[in-house]
Design a protein around this motif. Structure first.
Motif, PDB file in Angstrom:
ATOM      1  N   GLU A 137       0.829  -1.585  -0.241  1.00 43.41           N
ATOM      2  CA  GLU A 137      -0.211  -0.128   0.341  1.00 43.41           C
ATOM      3  C   GLU A 137       1.060   1.508  -0.107  1.00 43.41           C
ATOM      4  OE1 GLU A 137      -3.208   2.054   2.502  1.00 43.41           O
ATOM      5  OE2 GLU A 137      -3.949  -0.326   2.271  1.00 43.41           O
ATOM      6  N   PRO A 138       2.419   0.953   0.889  1.00 43.90           N
ATOM      7  CA  PRO A 138       3.104   2.332   0.709  1.00 43.90           C
ATOM      8  C   PRO A 138       3.308   2.756  -0.939  1.00 43.90           C
ATOM      9  CG  PRO A 138       3.506   1.178   2.668  1.00 43.90           C
ATOM     10  CD  PRO A 138       2.164   0.678   1.901  1.00 43.90           C
ATOM     11  N   GLU A 139       4.036   1.455  -1.650  1.00 43.37           N
ATOM     12  CA  GLU A 139       4.049   1.532  -2.811  1.00 43.37           C
ATOM     13  C   GLU A 139       3.349   2.401  -3.358  1.00 43.37           C
ATOM     14  OE1 GLU A 139       7.946  -1.593  -3.273  1.00 43.37           O
ATOM     15  OE2 GLU A 139       5.926  -2.567  -3.441  1.00 43.37           O
ATOM     16  N   VAL A 140       1.736   1.830  -3.843  1.00 38.27           N
ATOM     17  CA  VAL A 140       0.821   2.672  -4.395  1.00 38.27           C
ATOM     18  C   VAL A 140       0.932   3.885  -3.796  1.00 38.27           C
ATOM     19  CG1 VAL A 140      -1.366   2.326  -4.703  1.00 38.27           C
ATOM     20  CG2 VAL A 140       0.185  -0.108  -4.578  1.00 38.27           C
ATOM     21  N   ASN A 141       0.866   4.235  -2.680  1.00 37.70           N
ATOM     22  CA  ASN A 141       0.511   5.257  -2.281  1.00 37.70           C
ATOM     23  C   ASN A 141       1.888   6.432  -3.209  1.00 37.70           C
ATOM     24  OD1 ASN A 141      -2.093   5.107  -1.089  1.00 37.70           O
ATOM     25  ND2 ASN A 141      -1.134   4.784   0.808  1.00 37.70           N
ATOM     26  N   ASP A 176      -4.038  13.666  -3.329  1.00 34.01           N
ATOM     27  CA  ASP A 176      -5.172  12.567  -2.827  1.00 34.01           C
ATOM     28  C   ASP A 176      -5.239  11.182  -3.258  1.00 34.01           C
ATOM     29  OD1 ASP A 176      -7.672  11.804  -1.532  1.00 34.01           O
ATOM     30  OD2 ASP A 176      -9.107  12.506  -2.159  1.00 34.01           O
ATOM     31  N   CYS A 177      -4.465  11.072  -3.131  1.00 32.94           N
ATOM     32  CA  CYS A 177      -3.960   8.861  -3.420  1.00 32.94           C
ATOM     33  C   CYS A 177      -4.626   8.107  -3.044  1.00 32.94           C
ATOM     34  CB  CYS A 177      -2.355   8.770  -2.921  1.00 32.94           C
ATOM     35  SG  CYS A 177      -2.435   8.556  -1.035  1.00 32.94           S
ATOM     36  N   SER A 178      -4.997   8.258  -1.681  1.00 30.42           N
ATOM     37  CA  SER A 178      -6.417   7.272  -1.567  1.00 30.42           C
ATOM     38  C   SER A 178      -7.752   7.360  -1.933  1.00 30.42           C
ATOM     39  CB  SER A 178      -6.262   7.401  -0.195  1.00 30.42           C
ATOM     40  OG  SER A 178      -7.220   8.633   0.204  1.00 30.42           O
ATOM     41  N   ALA A 179      -7.565   8.278  -2.392  1.00 27.17           N
ATOM     42  CA  ALA A 179      -9.027   8.883  -3.217  1.00 27.17           C
ATOM     43  C   ALA A 179      -9.091   7.591  -4.833  1.00 27.17           C
ATOM     44  CB  ALA A 179      -9.648   9.641  -4.253  1.00 27.17           C
ATOM     45  N   LEU A 180      -7.317   7.953  -5.531  1.00 29.09           N
ATOM     46  CA  LEU A 180      -7.206   7.878  -6.827  1.00 29.09           C
ATOM     47  C   LEU A 180      -7.171   5.593  -6.209  1.00 29.09           C
ATOM     48  CD1 LEU A 180      -4.730  10.030  -7.894  1.00 29.09           C
ATOM     49  CD2 LEU A 180      -6.560   9.538  -9.202  1.00 29.09           C
ATOM     50  N   THR A 215      -5.983  -5.091  -8.315  1.00 29.66           N
ATOM     51  CA  THR A 215      -6.621  -5.692  -7.248  1.00 29.66           C
ATOM     52  C   THR A 215      -5.728  -5.740  -5.840  1.00 29.66           C
ATOM     53  OG1 THR A 215      -5.274  -8.171  -7.875  1.00 29.66           O
ATOM     54  CG2 THR A 215      -7.524  -7.699  -8.690  1.00 29.66           C
ATOM     55  N   ARG A 216      -6.165  -5.956  -5.197  1.00 30.89           N
ATOM     56  CA  ARG A 216      -6.012  -5.924  -3.054  1.00 30.89           C
ATOM     57  C   ARG A 216      -6.319  -7.753  -3.200  1.00 30.89           C
ATOM     58  NH1 ARG A 216      -8.204  -1.470  -0.408  1.00 30.89           N
ATOM     59  NH2 ARG A 216     -10.421  -2.358  -0.489  1.00 30.89           N
ATOM     60  N   THR A 217      -5.292  -7.869  -2.318  1.00 30.31           N
ATOM     61  CA  THR A 217      -5.537  -8.717  -1.064  1.00 30.31           C
ATOM     62  C   THR A 217      -6.664  -8.678   0.122  1.00 30.31           C
ATOM     63  OG1 THR A 217      -3.516  -8.842   0.338  1.00 30.31           O
ATOM     64  CG2 THR A 217      -2.849 -10.228  -2.246  1.00 30.31           C
ATOM     65  N   ARG A 218      -6.606  -9.947   0.488  1.00 30.41           N
ATOM     66  CA  ARG A 218      -8.056  -9.762   1.517  1.00 30.41           C
ATOM     67  C   ARG A 218      -7.557  -9.279   2.359  1.00 30.41           C
ATOM     68  NH1 ARG A 218     -13.378 -12.288   2.503  1.00 30.41           N
ATOM     69  NH2 ARG A 218     -12.591 -13.721   0.564  1.00 30.41           N
ATOM     70  N   ASP A 219      -6.174  -9.336   2.466  1.00 30.23           N
ATOM     71  CA  ASP A 219      -5.947  -8.762   3.934  1.00 30.23           C
ATOM     72  C   ASP A 219      -4.978  -7.196   4.025  1.00 30.23           C
ATOM     73  OD1 ASP A 219      -3.449  -9.288   2.843  1.00 30.23           O
ATOM     74  OD2 ASP A 219      -2.442 -10.212   4.475  1.00 30.23           O
ATOM     75  N   GLY A 220      -5.305  -6.397   2.176  1.00 28.33           N
ATOM     76  CA  GLY A 220      -5.037  -5.477   1.718  1.00 28.33           C
ATOM     77  C   GLY A 220      -3.129  -5.378   1.968  1.00 28.33           C
ATOM     78  N   SER A 221      -2.818  -5.806   2.628  1.00 29.38           N
ATOM     79  CA  SER A 221      -0.728  -5.998   1.850  1.00 29.38           C
ATOM     80  C   SER A 221      -0.612  -6.066   0.612  1.00 29.38           C
ATOM     81  CB  SER A 221      -0.897  -7.069   2.983  1.00 29.38           C
ATOM     82  OG  SER A 221      -0.798  -8.752   2.250  1.00 29.38           O
ATOM     83  N   SER A 222      -1.335  -6.272  -0.105  1.00 24.54           N
ATOM     84  CA  SER A 222      -0.940  -6.441  -1.546  1.00 24.54           C
ATOM     85  C   SER A 222      -1.077  -5.920  -2.747  1.00 24.54           C
ATOM     86  CB  SER A 222      -0.020  -7.933  -1.849  1.00 24.54           C
ATOM     87  OG  SER A 222       0.219  -7.726  -2.974  1.00 24.54           O
ATOM     88  N   TYR A 223      -0.968  -5.089  -3.260  1.00 20.18           N
ATOM     89  CA  TYR A 223      -1.515  -4.309  -4.586  1.00 20.18           C
ATOM     90  C   TYR A 223      -1.590  -5.140  -6.292  1.00 20.18           C
ATOM     91  CZ  TYR A 223      -4.193  -1.529  -1.174  1.00 20.18           C
ATOM     92  OH  TYR A 223      -4.584  -1.386  -0.049  1.00 20.18           O
ATOM     93  N   ARG A 224      -1.917  -5.003  -6.785  1.00 22.15           N
ATOM     94  CA  ARG A 224      -0.907  -5.574  -8.520  1.00 22.15           C
ATOM     95  C   ARG A 224      -2.420  -5.217  -9.576  1.00 22.15           C
ATOM     96  NH1 ARG A 224       1.693  -9.783  -8.482  1.00 22.15           N
ATOM     97  NH2 ARG A 224       1.440 -10.844 -10.912  1.00 22.15           N
ATOM     98  N   ARG A 225      -2.164  -5.256 -10.574  1.00 20.52           N
ATOM     99  CA  ARG A 225      -3.015  -5.269 -12.238  1.00 20.52           C
ATOM    100  C   ARG A 225      -3.028  -6.878 -12.364  1.00 20.52           C
ATOM    101  NH1 ARG A 225       0.411  -2.047 -16.585  1.00 20.52           N
ATOM    102  NH2 ARG A 225      -1.308  -2.964 -17.474  1.00 20.52           N
ATOM    103  N   PRO A 226      -4.581  -6.634 -12.356  1.00 18.57           N
ATOM    104  CA  PRO A 226      -5.400  -8.123 -12.348  1.00 18.57           C
ATOM    105  C   PRO A 226      -4.972  -8.604 -13.991  1.00 18.57           C
ATOM    106  CG  PRO A 226      -6.981  -6.599 -12.992  1.00 18.57           C
ATOM    107  CD  PRO A 226      -5.424  -5.751 -12.623  1.00 18.57           C
ATOM    108  N   VAL A 227      -4.309 -10.352 -14.644  1.00 18.46           N
ATOM    109  CA  VAL A 227      -4.018 -10.608 -15.609  1.00 18.46           C
ATOM    110  C   VAL A 227      -5.320 -10.147 -16.811  1.00 18.46           C
ATOM    111  CG1 VAL A 227      -2.991 -13.040 -16.666  1.00 18.46           C
ATOM    112  CG2 VAL A 227      -2.316 -11.823 -13.967  1.00 18.46           C
ATOM    113  N   THR A 228      -4.870  -9.873 -17.925  1.00 21.67           N
ATOM    114  CA  THR A 228      -5.749  -9.141 -18.786  1.00 21.67           C
ATOM    115  C   THR A 228      -5.370 -10.835 -19.702  1.00 21.67           C
ATOM    116  OG1 THR A 228      -4.762  -8.372 -20.575  1.00 21.67           O
ATOM    117  CG2 THR A 228      -5.587  -7.119 -18.168  1.00 21.67           C
ATOM    118  N   THR A 229      -7.302 -11.578 -20.057  1.00 21.38           N
ATOM    119  CA  THR A 229      -6.576 -12.031 -21.133  1.00 21.38           C
ATOM    120  C   THR A 229      -7.389 -12.042 -22.677  1.00 21.38           C
ATOM    121  OG1 THR A 229      -9.077 -13.557 -19.850  1.00 21.38           O
ATOM    122  CG2 THR A 229      -7.322 -14.489 -19.519  1.00 21.38           C
ATOM    123  N   ARG A 230      -6.493 -11.276 -23.070  1.00 23.58           N
ATOM    124  CA  ARG A 230      -7.022 -10.383 -24.579  1.00 23.58           C
ATOM    125  C   ARG A 230      -6.036 -10.887 -25.357  1.00 23.58           C
ATOM    126  NH1 ARG A 230      -8.656  -4.491 -23.587  1.00 23.58           N
ATOM    127  NH2 ARG A 230      -9.703  -4.449 -21.263  1.00 23.58           N
TER     128      ARG A 230
END
Length: 111
Positions: A68-72, A81-85, A96-111
């Motif tokens: 989360e600090p890296e995303v912010n 206003d990083c929290s709104a973004l 996407t975010r893990t349930r506990d909020g410890s990790s964020y990532r771009r979802p895998v796209t299947t295009r």
């Protein structure tokens, strides 16, 4: 007698000629920024989606986890206003975010 710039259509109703094409060109996100900083988060959902797509592509790598600090920190480079973004990116599915909020990532796209 002055000349009118109006024309009559087939029904006899006066109409003003248009100089702009009927199809409106899609705007980029460049006009949302000044000096590399986001001026404001768009209120209109479609315009905000354009912004979120741009931020996702430019700030976050596809195959990497972020705390989360890296995303912010990444979002603060464009707007305070990083929290709104961050919330908009999560609710739009662009991050996407893990349930506990410890990790964020771009979802895998299947295009």
């Amino acid at each position: 007698m002055s000349q009118s710039t109006e024309h009559q259509d087939s029904t006899g109703t006066a109409s003003t000629p248009t100089s702009a094409p009927a199809v409106r060109q899609r705007r980029g996100v460049e006009d949302l920024f000044s000096g590399g900083r986001l001026l404001a988060i768009p209120r209109k959902a479609a315009r905000r989606e354009q912004l979120l797509a741009h931020l996702t592509e430019t700030l976050f790598a596809q195959d990497r986890d972020y705390t989360e600090p890296e995303v912010n920190e990444a979002l603060r480079t464009v707007h305070d206003d990083c929290s709104a973004l961050r919330r908009y990116l999560i609710t739009s599915g662009r991050l996407t975010r893990t349930r506990d909020g410890s990790s964020y990532r771009r979802p895998v796209t299947t295009r």
